[in-house]
Structure formats: C-alpha cells, structure tokens
Design a protein around this motif. Structure first.
Motif, mmCIF file in Angstrom:
data_model
loop_
_atom_site.group_PDB
_atom_site.id
_atom_site.type_symbol
_atom_site.label_atom_id
_atom_site.label_comp_id
_atom_site.label_asym_id
_atom_site.label_seq_id
_atom_site.Cartn_x
_atom_site.Cartn_y
_atom_site.Cartn_z
ATOM 1 N N PRO A 266 10.729 6.924 -16.233
ATOM 2 C CA PRO A 266 9.272 6.770 -16.199
ATOM 3 C C PRO A 266 8.759 6.697 -14.764
ATOM 4 O O PRO A 266 9.545 6.495 -13.818
ATOM 5 C CB PRO A 266 9.049 5.438 -16.926
ATOM 6 C CG PRO A 266 10.288 4.660 -16.650
ATOM 7 C CD PRO A 266 11.404 5.679 -16.646
ATOM 8 N N PRO A 267 7.454 6.857 -14.552
ATOM 9 C CA PRO A 267 6.882 6.742 -13.199
ATOM 10 C C PRO A 267 7.206 5.389 -12.566
ATOM 11 O O PRO A 267 7.221 4.359 -13.236
ATOM 12 C CB PRO A 267 5.380 6.900 -13.437
ATOM 13 C CG PRO A 267 5.285 7.694 -14.710
ATOM 14 C CD PRO A 267 6.434 7.232 -15.556
ATOM 15 N N LEU A 268 7.475 5.411 -11.266
ATOM 16 C CA LEU A 268 7.849 4.203 -10.536
ATOM 17 C C LEU A 268 6.661 3.518 -9.878
ATOM 18 O O LEU A 268 6.718 2.335 -9.558
ATOM 19 C CB LEU A 268 8.877 4.557 -9.450
ATOM 20 C CG LEU A 268 10.177 5.194 -9.931
ATOM 21 C CD1 LEU A 268 10.937 5.764 -8.754
ATOM 22 C CD2 LEU A 268 11.015 4.165 -10.658
ATOM 23 N N GLY A 269 5.606 4.243 -9.622
ATOM 24 C CA GLY A 269 4.466 3.705 -8.885
ATOM 25 C C GLY A 269 3.918 4.772 -7.959
ATOM 26 O O GLY A 269 4.598 5.745 -7.623
ATOM 27 N N ASP A 270 2.686 4.590 -7.530
ATOM 28 C CA ASP A 270 2.020 5.587 -6.705
ATOM 29 C C ASP A 270 2.546 5.559 -5.273
ATOM 30 O O ASP A 270 3.016 4.530 -4.780
ATOM 31 C CB ASP A 270 0.506 5.323 -6.695
ATOM 32 C CG ASP A 270 -0.297 6.563 -6.320
ATOM 33 O OD1 ASP A 270 0.308 7.585 -5.937
ATOM 34 O OD2 ASP A 270 -1.531 6.507 -6.423
ATOM 35 N N LEU A 271 2.459 6.712 -4.612
ATOM 36 C CA LEU A 271 2.712 6.788 -3.185
ATOM 37 C C LEU A 271 1.507 6.196 -2.462
ATOM 38 O O LEU A 271 0.367 6.515 -2.792
ATOM 39 C CB LEU A 271 2.921 8.246 -2.767
ATOM 40 C CG LEU A 271 3.293 8.518 -1.318
ATOM 41 C CD1 LEU A 271 4.651 7.922 -0.992
ATOM 42 C CD2 LEU A 271 3.284 10.020 -1.055
ATOM 43 N N CYS A 272 1.750 5.324 -1.483
ATOM 44 C CA CYS A 272 0.648 4.635 -0.801
ATOM 45 C C CYS A 272 0.766 4.752 0.713
ATOM 46 O O CYS A 272 1.855 4.631 1.280
ATOM 47 C CB CYS A 272 0.629 3.151 -1.162
ATOM 48 S SG CYS A 272 0.040 2.788 -2.810
ATOM 49 N N LEU A 273 -0.369 4.964 1.341
ATOM 50 C CA LEU A 273 -0.496 4.768 2.776
ATOM 51 C C LEU A 273 -0.860 3.307 2.969
ATOM 52 O O LEU A 273 -1.619 2.746 2.174
ATOM 53 C CB LEU A 273 -1.613 5.658 3.325
ATOM 54 C CG LEU A 273 -1.810 5.639 4.845
ATOM 55 C CD1 LEU A 273 -0.715 6.450 5.521
ATOM 56 C CD2 LEU A 273 -3.181 6.196 5.205
ATOM 57 N N TYR A 274 -0.324 2.655 3.999
ATOM 58 C CA TYR A 274 -0.683 1.255 4.210
ATOM 59 C C TYR A 274 -0.771 0.935 5.701
ATOM 60 O O TYR A 274 -0.161 1.609 6.540
ATOM 61 C CB TYR A 274 0.295 0.318 3.504
ATOM 62 C CG TYR A 274 1.717 0.351 4.011
ATOM 63 C CD1 TYR A 274 2.170 -0.582 4.955
ATOM 64 C CD2 TYR A 274 2.630 1.288 3.537
ATOM 65 C CE1 TYR A 274 3.474 -0.574 5.409
ATOM 66 C CE2 TYR A 274 3.938 1.303 3.979
ATOM 67 C CZ TYR A 274 4.357 0.371 4.924
ATOM 68 O OH TYR A 274 5.650 0.386 5.372
ATOM 69 N N TYR A 275 -1.540 -0.104 6.002
ATOM 70 C CA TYR A 275 -1.767 -0.478 7.399
ATOM 71 C C TYR A 275 -2.228 -1.932 7.458
ATOM 72 O O TYR A 275 -2.734 -2.476 6.468
ATOM 73 C CB TYR A 275 -2.822 0.446 8.019
ATOM 74 C CG TYR A 275 -4.166 0.420 7.338
ATOM 75 C CD1 TYR A 275 -5.223 -0.340 7.847
ATOM 76 C CD2 TYR A 275 -4.397 1.148 6.171
ATOM 77 C CE1 TYR A 275 -6.461 -0.381 7.214
ATOM 78 C CE2 TYR A 275 -5.625 1.124 5.532
ATOM 79 C CZ TYR A 275 -6.652 0.358 6.068
ATOM 80 O OH TYR A 275 -7.870 0.322 5.434
ATOM 81 N N PRO A 276 -2.073 -2.581 8.609
ATOM 82 C CA PRO A 276 -2.527 -3.971 8.731
ATOM 83 C C PRO A 276 -4.040 -4.029 8.841
ATOM 84 O O PRO A 276 -4.686 -3.085 9.315
ATOM 85 C CB PRO A 276 -1.856 -4.450 10.025
ATOM 86 C CG PRO A 276 -1.660 -3.204 10.821
ATOM 87 C CD PRO A 276 -1.375 -2.112 9.814
#
Length: 300
Positions: A266-276
């Motif tokens: 099943p899907p694991l989770g969305d791809l995310c950009l992240y930053y402080p």
C-alpha cells in the motif's frame, strides 16, 4: 591587524562539520586546494593549528575546537542578518542547498527543480542526493526532500502529491521459470536482491494487507546499496527486487518487468519538501516553496 574573510571562517566550520576537506569543499562549491590554502593562511595568521591532519582523517585541535565553539554562533548571526536582507529581494537569486533521497529527486526533477530554474535563472540549486537521513539545519541545507513519515516534527512540510509506494518486480522470463510469489512468505523460495541501508544494516522487506503485516529477510545471490545497480541486476534476470515504484514504473509499463504482490504494498505516504521555520526566508527559498505548493495541488 589581520581580519579573516567571512569565507575563511565558513571554511573552518564546514571542515569541522563534514570531517574532511573534500566533503567541506563539495559543500562550499570550491576546490579542495583552495579550501586547504584558505585554512593554512588563517592558521598562519592566528599562529595556531586548527586541525590535525593525517592521510586518513581530519580532526580539530584543542585550539580549533575552542575557535569553532566561539565563532560558529557569531557566523550564524551574521548569515541570519544576510538572510534578512536577502528576504527583501524582489528577484530570487543566490544558492539553495537541498538534501534529498535519489528516487524522490528523480520523481520531481522536471516539474520542480528544472521548472524552478527556468522561472528563476539567477538562482543556483545545489542538490545533494543521498540515502542517509541528515539534520538539514546542522549540515547547512536550506531544504530537504523525504517521505512524509521521515520529516522531522519541527519542520514545515509541503506535500508534493507524489505518494510513495514499493513495487516487487522481476523479469517475465524469471517468473516463467520460477513462478510468481502469491504471498510475502513465498519470497523465501526465490532469489532476491538484498538491500543494504546507508547505516550498513540489511533491509527487511515490509508488507501490509488489510491490517496484516509481514517482514521478510530475503536471501539471494547479491547484496547492493544502490537502486540503479539493483535495477540492472533484476533486468538481467538475477532475481526479484523491491524498489520504490518510481524507480521501475517505466520498466513495468514497457513490459520489461512484471509486478507482483501489488495488494501487499500500500502507499507509504506523500513525498514532502520540508524546511525550518525562518522569519527571514530568502526570496529564492520563498519562490521554491511556492512552486512546491503549486506542484502539490497537481497530480502527476
């Protein structure tokens, strides 16, 4: 009175952080020779050695450790002040340093990274693709790219609309000769490509179906730590491989590889950009995040 350039101080901090002149040179975008010369000049002017150097390692001297501990906070303040000024720019410029895992970077290379460069030609993107999880703040990155469940809780995450999922595949010829696995435990009777993680541990293949989970410690003829090499081995018929879906999507569509156990991945989770969360984000960072949010609203 000698006053070192800001770049010389950044060089010392980068070497201390990376643990090598080569790693620091790559992080700073300069040659190892230029970096070494800058540090040697600074040491000569200070009259002390900041680093112990051998052919195998680089470490701070006692004087160097004291120097870094006192200089590092001041440098952060200086760069913070510079970021505050850059945030007033009307046109994005400068460099964005981004840390990502390779499969995720490939998935959004064209719609995010390359599209950003087309829109903002005065910005340089320094993209580092690696498997290990890093502290992007401590290692000098502006942004990170990871699966949603791997994003640190204190970061601002921007979903990109790219659900991550594993795919179990082999060549049609392999499955014709050996049969297709129907359940995860069937893999124990197959030759599989073993995966070594960045920390040296062997990856156990994880499966889930309607609340039932299974972790399989597969066996096979070869162990690899790079997805592109594993893909070559599977395409050559060596055995069964487990990949992030985007790494083999084209091979499945073209019939070079056949997918199995689809209902167990099943899907694991969305791809995310992240930053402080920064009060004074640069114009380049703001523009990049804006494009990422735009991408997240679209479907690939």
């Amino acid at each position: 009175m000698y006053r070192p350039a800001l770049g010389d101080l950044d060089a010392v901090i980068a070497i201390a952080r990376e643990g090598s002149f080569r790693g620091a040179a790559l992080a700073l975008g300069m040659s190892t020779t230029a970096l070494s010369n800058a540090v040697a000049k600074l040491e000569a002017k200070l009259g002390v050695r900041l680093f112990n150097r051998t052919t195998r390692s680089v470490s701070l001297t006692d004087a160097g450790r004291t120097f870094v501990e006192q200089v590092s906070p001041a440098l952060q303040d200086i760069h913070g002040a510079m970021d505050a000024v850059r945030s007033q720019q009307a046109t994005p410029s400068g460099t964005l340093r981004i840390n990502a895992f390779a499969a995720g970077a490939r998935d959004v290379m064209s719609p995010l990274f390359l599209e950003f460069l087309r829109r903002h030609p005065e910005v340089h993107v320094d993209l580092v693709a690696e498997g290990r999880l890093v502290d992007i703040v401590a290692e000098g990155f502006d942004l990170g790219l990871r699966r949603a469940d791997l994003v640190p809780a204190d970061m601002i995450a921007v979903p990109l609309g790219r659900p991550q999922r594993y795919a179990v595949v082999a060549t049609p010829r392999y499955f014709k000769q050996h049969g297709k696995p129907r359940t995860p435990t069937d893999l124990l009777r197959h030759r599989c490509i073993r995966i070594r993680l960045p920390n040296g541990a062997l990856f156990r293949w994880h499966f889930e179906k309607r609340g039932e989970t299974a972790q399989i410690d597969v066996t096979g003829a070869i162990t690899l730590d790079e997805a592109s090499l594993a893909r070559e081995a599977v395409l050559d018929g060596i055995g069964v491989g487990l990949f992030l879906e985007q790494n083999v999507r084209d091979d499945i569509a073209a019939g070079r590889l056949t997918r199995v156990l689809d209902d167990w991945t099943p899907p694991l989770g969305d791809l995310c950009l992240y930053y402080p969360g920064r009060r004074n984000a640069s114009a380049a960072l703001k523009a990049f995040v804006s494009l990422a949010r735009e991408l997240g609203k679209r479907r690939p």
